[in-house]
Design an enzyme around this catalytic site. Structure first.
Site, short mmCIF file in Angstrom:
data_model
loop_
_atom_site.label_atom_id
_atom_site.label_comp_id
_atom_site.label_asym_id
_atom_site.label_seq_id
_atom_site.Cartn_x
_atom_site.Cartn_y
_atom_site.Cartn_z
N LYS A 178 -0.97 7.03 -1.04
CA LYS A 178 -2.02 6.03 -0.86
C LYS A 178 -3.15 6.36 -1.83
O LYS A 178 -3.77 7.42 -1.73
CB LYS A 178 -2.52 6.08 0.58
CG LYS A 178 -3.62 5.09 0.87
CD LYS A 178 -3.93 5.08 2.35
CE LYS A 178 -5.06 4.13 2.67
NZ LYS A 178 -5.41 4.19 4.10
N LYS A 232 1.05 2.53 -1.75
CA LYS A 232 -0.03 1.58 -1.49
C LYS A 232 -1.20 1.83 -2.44
O LYS A 232 -1.55 2.99 -2.62
CB LYS A 232 -0.45 1.82 -0.04
CG LYS A 232 -1.63 1.07 0.45
CD LYS A 232 -1.90 1.52 1.85
CE LYS A 232 -3.07 0.74 2.40
NZ LYS A 232 -3.41 1.20 3.72
C1 PBG Z 1 -7.19 2.87 6.66
C2 PBG Z 1 -6.39 1.78 6.08
C3 PBG Z 1 -6.76 1.03 4.97
C4 PBG Z 1 -5.77 0.07 4.79
C5 PBG Z 1 -4.80 0.26 5.77
N1 PBG Z 1 -5.18 1.36 6.56
C6 PBG Z 1 -8.01 1.04 4.14
C7 PBG Z 1 -8.60 2.29 3.68
O1 PBG Z 1 -7.95 3.31 3.49
O2 PBG Z 1 -9.81 2.26 3.49
C8 PBG Z 1 -5.82 -0.96 3.71
C9 PBG Z 1 -4.99 -2.15 3.88
C10 PBG Z 1 -5.38 -3.29 3.03
O3 PBG Z 1 -6.28 -3.21 2.17
O4 PBG Z 1 -4.76 -4.34 3.21
N2 PBG Z 1 -6.54 3.93 7.22
#
Ligand code: PBG
Length: 306
Positions: A178, A232
């Site tokens: 991520k 992601k």
């Molecule tokens: C947080 C989380 C995020 C997303 C999914 N879980 C955002 C972040 O890490 O700030 C993002 C999903 C999206 O942008 O559609 N644990």
């Protein structure tokens, strides 16, 4: 002779939950996406099942009064996610899978995914809470736990505690890769963490200049017991999807995140591109090697495919 195809079973639909009754709130930065109160959620779940989607992913908009520095609402068995798990599982049994984030950001007053000390999120202290959050969500009926927090070493600890407590069938989809990305902006509006974050998440999420690191992250999580891994965001990281699939041969999911959704939606609204762009982009995920995609377009795409 087409090498790749989309089917509705390729997609997971994220659902945003909000407290109260009879609520369908629009999210300004995500046209066409809503937060639903629990009494309204069946309508969307019905549609997902009819469309042939295998799974939904739950994300709560936590009442700001319930947030605190330690994110203790994450361990409340009557929090929004737990209530939704119980009610969806009761009504639909195994007609559709449910996936839940494991992370503290919807519950902390600072919007970070873990416990904060000064500028940094504390890795090991956060894991202790994530283990309990995972166990709670598994008890409430979650099928796939998806740690999206990016702490190191949490997959092994979560797996151990699930197995010890009889949840050996609960799967773990690790958000292994991520990136610290600007594409999460609209999501942060959707779950209400936008105004809270004072610093970025670069202390625990990945540096977008790196790709070798992605392989190391995935290798560790597989060793610790991950059943699947998530990459992601999606479209800016197709090379990473390909790398991971080629090197590890395990189920790879990609998350077409909120910022990607918003860019495409606004461009379609403004008639800069047409709707087929959605299908074109989702095919690129399949070409790259993704086995499934989490996307806010899931219901919409299933309809187009029909
Ligand atoms: C947080 C989380 C995020 C997303 C999914 N879980 C955002 C972040 O890490 O700030 C993002 C999903 C999206 O942008 O559609 N644990």
């Amino acid at each position: 002779i087409e090498e790749n195809n989309l089917t509705s079973s390729d997609f997971v639909l994220p659902l945003f939950l909000v407290e109260g009754k009879n609520k369908k709130q629009s999210i300004k930065s995500m046209p066409g996406v809503y937060r639903y109160s629990l009494d309204k959620i069946n309508f969307v779940v019905d549609k997902a099942i009819k469309s042939g989607l295998p799974m939904v992913a739950l994300f709560p908009y936590t009442n700001p009064r319930k947030k605190n520095y330690l994110g203790t609402e994450s361990l409340n068995e009557d929090n929004l996610v737990c209530k939704a798990l119980r009610s969806i599982k009761k009504k639909y049994k195994n007609e559709i899978g449910i996936m839940c984030d494991v992370a503290l950001d919807p519950y902390t007053s600072h919007g970070h995914d873990g416990l904060l000390r000064g500028k940094y999120v504390l890795n090991d202290e956060t894991i202790k809470i994530l283990i309990n959050q995972s166990l709670l969500q598994a008890q409430m009926g979650c099928d796939v736990l998806a740690p999206s927090d990016m702490m190191d070493g949490r997959i092994g600890e979560i797996r151990k505690s699930l197995d010890k407590n009889g949840f050996n069938m609960t799967q773990i989809l690790s958000y292994a890769v991520k990136y610290a990305s600007s594409f999460y902006g609209p999501f942060r509006e959707a779950v209400g963490t936008k105004g809270l974050l004072k610093t970025d998440k670069k202390n625990y999420q990945m540096d977008f200049r790196n790709s070798n690191e992605a392989l190391r992250e995935v290798a560790l999580d597989i060793k610790e017991g991950a059943d699947m891994v998530m990459i992601k965001p999606g479209m800016p990281y197709l090379d990473i999807i390909r790398d991971i699939k080629e090197n590890f041969k395990l189920p790879v999911m990609a998350y077409q995140v909120s910022g990607e959704y918003s860019i495409i939606s606004y461009a379609i609204k403004k008639k800069l591109i047409n709707e087929e762009s959605i299908i074109e982009i989702l095919n690129s995920f399949k070409r790259a090697g993704a086995n499934a995609v989490v996307t806010y377009f899931a219901n919409h795409v299933a309809k187009i495919l029909k």
